[in-house]
Scaffold this active site. Structure first.
Site, PDB file in Angstrom:
ATOM      1  CE  LYS A 110      -4.120  -2.228   1.983  1.00  0.00           C
ATOM      2  NZ  LYS A 110      -4.771  -2.378   3.082  1.00  0.00           N
ATOM      3  CE  LYS A 190      -5.847  -8.517  -5.212  1.00  0.00           C
ATOM      4  NZ  LYS A 190      -6.093  -8.160  -3.832  1.00  0.00           N
ATOM      5  CE  LYS A 193     -12.490  -2.754  -3.398  1.00  0.00           C
ATOM      6  NZ  LYS A 193     -12.255  -2.925  -1.831  1.00  0.00           N
TER       7      LYS A 193
HETATM    8  P1  ADP Z   1      -9.307  -4.695  -3.585  1.00  0.00           P
HETATM    9  O1  ADP Z   1      -7.993  -5.636  -3.704  1.00  0.00           O
HETATM   10  O2  ADP Z   1     -10.151  -4.859  -4.682  1.00  0.00           O
HETATM   11  O3  ADP Z   1      -9.210  -3.592  -2.763  1.00  0.00           O
HETATM   12  P2  ADP Z   1     -10.470  -5.687  -1.186  1.00  0.00           P
HETATM   13  O4  ADP Z   1      -8.898  -5.942  -0.491  1.00  0.00           O
HETATM   14  O5  ADP Z   1     -11.368  -4.860  -0.592  1.00  0.00           O
HETATM   15  O6  ADP Z   1     -10.229  -5.862  -2.670  1.00  0.00           O
HETATM   16  O7  ADP Z   1     -10.708  -7.367  -0.811  1.00  0.00           O
HETATM   17  C1  ADP Z   1     -12.381  -7.786  -0.209  1.00  0.00           C
HETATM   18  C2  ADP Z   1     -12.230  -9.084  -0.222  1.00  0.00           C
HETATM   19  O8  ADP Z   1     -12.063  -9.749  -1.725  1.00  0.00           O
HETATM   20  C3  ADP Z   1     -10.946  -9.903   0.433  1.00  0.00           C
HETATM   21  O9  ADP Z   1     -11.618 -11.166   1.103  1.00  0.00           O
HETATM   22  C4  ADP Z   1     -10.162 -10.336  -0.685  1.00  0.00           C
HETATM   23  O10 ADP Z   1      -9.329 -11.361  -0.324  1.00  0.00           O
HETATM   24  C5  ADP Z   1     -11.077 -10.629  -1.715  1.00  0.00           C
HETATM   25  N1  ADP Z   1     -10.242 -10.398  -3.147  1.00  0.00           N
HETATM   26  C6  ADP Z   1     -10.249  -9.137  -3.431  1.00  0.00           C
HETATM   27  N2  ADP Z   1      -9.627  -9.101  -5.070  1.00  0.00           N
HETATM   28  C7  ADP Z   1      -9.459 -10.656  -5.067  1.00  0.00           C
HETATM   29  C8  ADP Z   1      -8.986 -11.271  -6.302  1.00  0.00           C
HETATM   30  N3  ADP Z   1      -8.757 -10.888  -7.327  1.00  0.00           N
HETATM   31  N4  ADP Z   1      -9.336 -12.665  -6.267  1.00  0.00           N
HETATM   32  C9  ADP Z   1      -9.747 -13.262  -4.983  1.00  0.00           C
HETATM   33  N5  ADP Z   1     -10.224 -12.734  -4.078  1.00  0.00           N
HETATM   34  C10 ADP Z   1     -10.148 -11.348  -3.812  1.00  0.00           C
END
Ligand code: ADP
Ligand code: TRP
Length: 328
Positions: A110, A190, A193
């Site tokens: 981050k 991956k 957002k």
């Molecule tokens: P982002 O990476 O978009 O900010 P978050 O960190 O808010 O997403 O993730 C919310 C939930 O979704 C968590 O449990 C995270 O492990 C899961 N998650 C987010 N992106 C993925 C992905 N590309 N594949 C699988 N799980 C994901």
């Protein structure tokens, strides 16, 4: 078995969130006692615009409800409706070795993405551990990117019980979906957002179509055989299509004579088959924010009662009972 998970309201939810987390969360509500919350304290590490944070908090709530979360089954709430969690975070931080936090990948990632390296971001895993431990959760369904945070929670749970010599906190285990541990985004990294590579669950159909058509593929000509193992379109088809159809696409890739455009078009159709009805429910619910807030308020009360019971035990073993507790 108590299941718990949280999602930050830091953007609109996407296919990665759905397959990595939300789908599992909603599936588990029928079998276990589930607690799901919107991690708005955590989102403060990346959002300081109050209107946006309020909007995104409601957005996560609408998304869960539209996808079938049943508030009569699962306890669904805002993290801030249980302020005791910040108290537990402080107590845990007193038994958390600095080195444990310094090894966190997500902090380094981050900061590399440009977030301010403040104490909240550094202590983020301690608050997450408090979220999990305050409800004595057994199972935490998350995507692969959260695995380290759950391991850190296990460490903090062990350290706490050891420091105060009592088995008060319960060891949680992660639950990571094998087929959707890391869902790829339209650029092959991956889906996240923060990379602007997502396919949002409830974007208008036109926008979804545009994003799917923009999925990165290699430049193998139509007539030549293609590798289904390395293709980003295929990775998403595997998640959305029935098994027999996946086998069929696999064969078509290997045979050649098929363009990526065909696979993308089918992916779009499958997306709409899966999300058109929830999208309608989402639009409908959006017109009734008070109804959604009432659901969250009720969930907040149920969650807080469970948290307060744990905190009484925690304060007692630490020698931190309040004066009110002591005089009865
Ligand atoms: P982002 O990476 O978009 O900010 P978050 O960190 O808010 O997403 O993730 C919310 C939930 O979704 C968590 O449990 C995270 O492990 C899961 N998650 C987010 N992106 C993925 C992905 N590309 N594949 C699988 N799980 C994901
Ligand atoms: N850190 C998680 C994420 O970014 C969100 C989260 C906060 C969480 N507290 C939690 C997940 C407790 C599981 C359990 O996705």
């Amino acid at each position: 078995m108590r299941v718990l998970s949280g999602i930050q309201p830091s953007g609109r939810l996407h296919l990665g969130n759905y397959f990595g987390a939300l789908r599992t969360h909603i599936g588990l509500q029928h079998e276990h006692e589930c607690f799901y919350f919107i991690a708005n304290y955590h989102a403060l590490t990346s959002i300081t615009d109050q209107t946006r944070l309020q909007e995104l908090t409601l957005e996560v709530a609408l998304t869960y409800l539209a996808l079938g979360l049943d508030p009569a089954k699962a306890v669904f709430f805002r993290q801030t409706d249980v302020p005791e969690v910040t108290e537990l975070a402080w107590i845990l931080s007193c038994v958390t070795p600095l080195g444990l936090l310094q090894r966190a990948h997500s902090y380094k990632d981050k900061v590399a993405q440009g977030l301010s390296p403040n104490h909240g971001l550094f202590a983020y895993p301690v608050l997450q551990a408090a979220d999990i431990l305050i409800y004595k959760s057994n199972l935490v369904p998350v995507g692969q990117d959260q695995a380290q945070h759950i391991e850190m929670t296990q460490d903090m749970q062990g350290k706490f019980n050891q420091a105060f010599n009592r088995e008060v906190l319960v060891r949680p285990e992660p639950l990571i979906s094998a087929e959707a541990a890391i869902v790829p985004g339209i650029d092959g990294r991956k889906m996240s957002k923060s990379y602007d590579n997502t396919i949002e669950l409830f974007a208008p159909p036109k926008q979804v179509h545009k994003r799917i058509m923009a999925i990165k593929t290699d430049s193998t000509p139509v007539e030549e055989p293609k590798n289904p193992q390395t293709c980003n379109v295929m990775a998403l088809l595997r998640l959305l299509a029935p098994k027999e159809e996946v086998a069929d696409w696999d064969a078509r890739y290997r045979k050649g004579g098929m363009g990526y455009g065909q696979a993308k078009q089918r992916l779009y159709e499958l997306f709409e088959e899966t999300f058109a009805a929830p999208r309608q429910r989402y639009e409908e619910l959006k017109r009734h924010p008070n109804q959604v807030n009432r659901i969250l308020a009720d969930g907040g009360r149920r969650a807080r009662a469970a948290a307060q019971a744990t905190m009484r035990e925690v304060r007692e073993v630490c020698g931190l009972l309040t004066t009110d507790d002591l005089v009865g």
